[in-house]
Design an enzyme around this catalytic site. Structure first.
Site, PDB file in Angstrom:
ATOM      1  NE  ARG A 103      18.135  54.692  23.192  1.00 26.23           N
ATOM      2  CZ  ARG A 103      16.958  55.269  23.049  1.00 26.23           C
ATOM      3  NH1 ARG A 103      16.791  56.515  23.451  1.00 26.23           N
ATOM      4  NH2 ARG A 103      15.942  54.623  22.519  1.00 26.23           N
ATOM      5  CE  LYS A 201      23.764  64.146  27.871  1.00 20.90           C
ATOM      6  NZ  LYS A 201      22.923  63.569  26.833  1.00 20.90           N
ATOM      7  CB  THR A 237      19.468  65.289  24.804  1.00 22.34           C
ATOM      8  OG1 THR A 237      19.227  64.280  25.776  1.00 22.34           O
ATOM      9  CG2 THR A 237      20.934  65.672  24.836  1.00 22.34           C
TER      10      THR A 237
END
Length: 325
Positions: A103, A201, A237
């Site tokens: 990430r 989002k 999420t």
């Protein structure tokens, strides 16, 4: 005897301690044994590894998953690779089913690290000649390693499961954010051209593991939604996306992911989010305490074993994906 049997004495599979069950499954698929080793921790946390057999001239494959605590398992794999290099292994392939620090693949703001690149540099410095990994967070991480990277995909296995159990009629593929729409397109193709939607989002860059799901872009009313992602960590999420899809009139939501990180409170969130089924692979160990009734775990071992065989025999890894990898 075919060439595979004749040459397999030169192939050696090594496993770190993070996920020995997966290594055993891979060994069973290949018809070989995991090479025995001694591995222990000193009182201060230092790791010691020694292999019980000669590794000289071998084609060595070092498999290590990276669940919590990720730094310990990464360090153990680096030490194993160093031991193989100093033991005169001919070629060392690091197998990271879940690539750690994936990430952190770019700088969002100034004075931040690119830790995914650092991991690649550490593997190279330790002595790895090649990397095998599954569903990187972003494709460009392949370019961080100075050597061949076999980037495998679990999508075919996951999509086949979805098709077999749910069919493809009245189905829509949903990306949890705009950034995974390209992956969603591949899923849509695999599911007979199913339409595509995504959840818009917002995320606060200063707060980790917190996401606010807003609205669905695309028509999901009355449809079975396949909600896809490369990993589920704390589940915020995905659970939020399920809620948004249900509010938009989705008939059913099926979650499909490659990497079940499942940090707390993911299990509780996923079990109660309203999804009909959560499908993951075992790139990371998912212990009994993290499992729940509607979780299905598929084994990635057959894919890893086929990849190892192609690499060992100098075959084509791309052929495992019909030339489209």
């Amino acid at each position: 005897m075919n060439d595979w049997i004749d040459n397999k004495k030169n192939l050696m599979l090594f496993s770190g301690r993070a996920h020995p069950e997966l290594a055993q499954q891979v060994a069973d698929e290949l018809g070989i044994e995991v090479t025995p080793q001694t591995a222990r921790d000193f009182a201060n946390g230092e790791i010691f590894v020694r292999f019980e057999e000669s590794v000289r001239g071998s084609d060595a494959f070092v498999l290590q998953s990276d669940p919590y605590p990720v730094n310990q398992w990464l360090m153990e794999q680096l030490i194993m690779i160093d031991a193989l290099k100093r033991g005169s292994a001919k070629r060392i392939t690091a197998i990271l089913p879940f690539y750690p620090y994936a990430r952190q693949d770019k700088k969002h703001r100034g004075r931040e690290p690119i830790s995914a690149r650092l991991v690649a540099d550490l593997l190279k410095t330790a002595g790895a000649d090649r990397i095998i990994t599954v569903d990187l967070h972003t494709d460009q991480i392949q370019g961080f390693f100075d050597g061949p990277v076999d980037h495998m995909h679990a999508q075919t296995m996951l999509a086949d499961y979805v098709r077999e159990h749910y069919g493809t009629a009245n189905m829509v593929v949903v990306s949890p954010d705009a950034g995974r729409v390209k992956v969603g397109e591949k899923w849509a193709d695999a599911l007979d051209g199913a339409p595509l939607a995504f959840v818009h989002k917002t995320r606060d860059p200063n707060v980790p593991n917190q996401v606010k799901s807003n609205r669905v872009v695309g028509d999901v009313a009355g449809r079975t939604c396949v909600l896809i992602d490369d990993m589920i960590d704390t589940g915020g999420t995905i659970a939020g996306a399920v809620g948004v899809l249900k509010e938009a009139g989705a008939k059913d939501v099926i979650i499909a992911t490659t990497h079940g990180v499942l940090s707390d409170p993911a299990t509780e969130r996923l079990a109660s989010c309203g999804a009909r089924e959560v499908i993951a692979t075992n790139t990371l160990p998912i212990p009994a305490e993290k499992r729940f009734e509607n979780l299905t775990v598929l084994s990635i071992a057959p894919l890893l074993a086929r990849t190892i065989r192609e690499v060992f025999e100098n075959g084509s890894v791309t052929s495992l994906f019909n030339g489209n990898a």
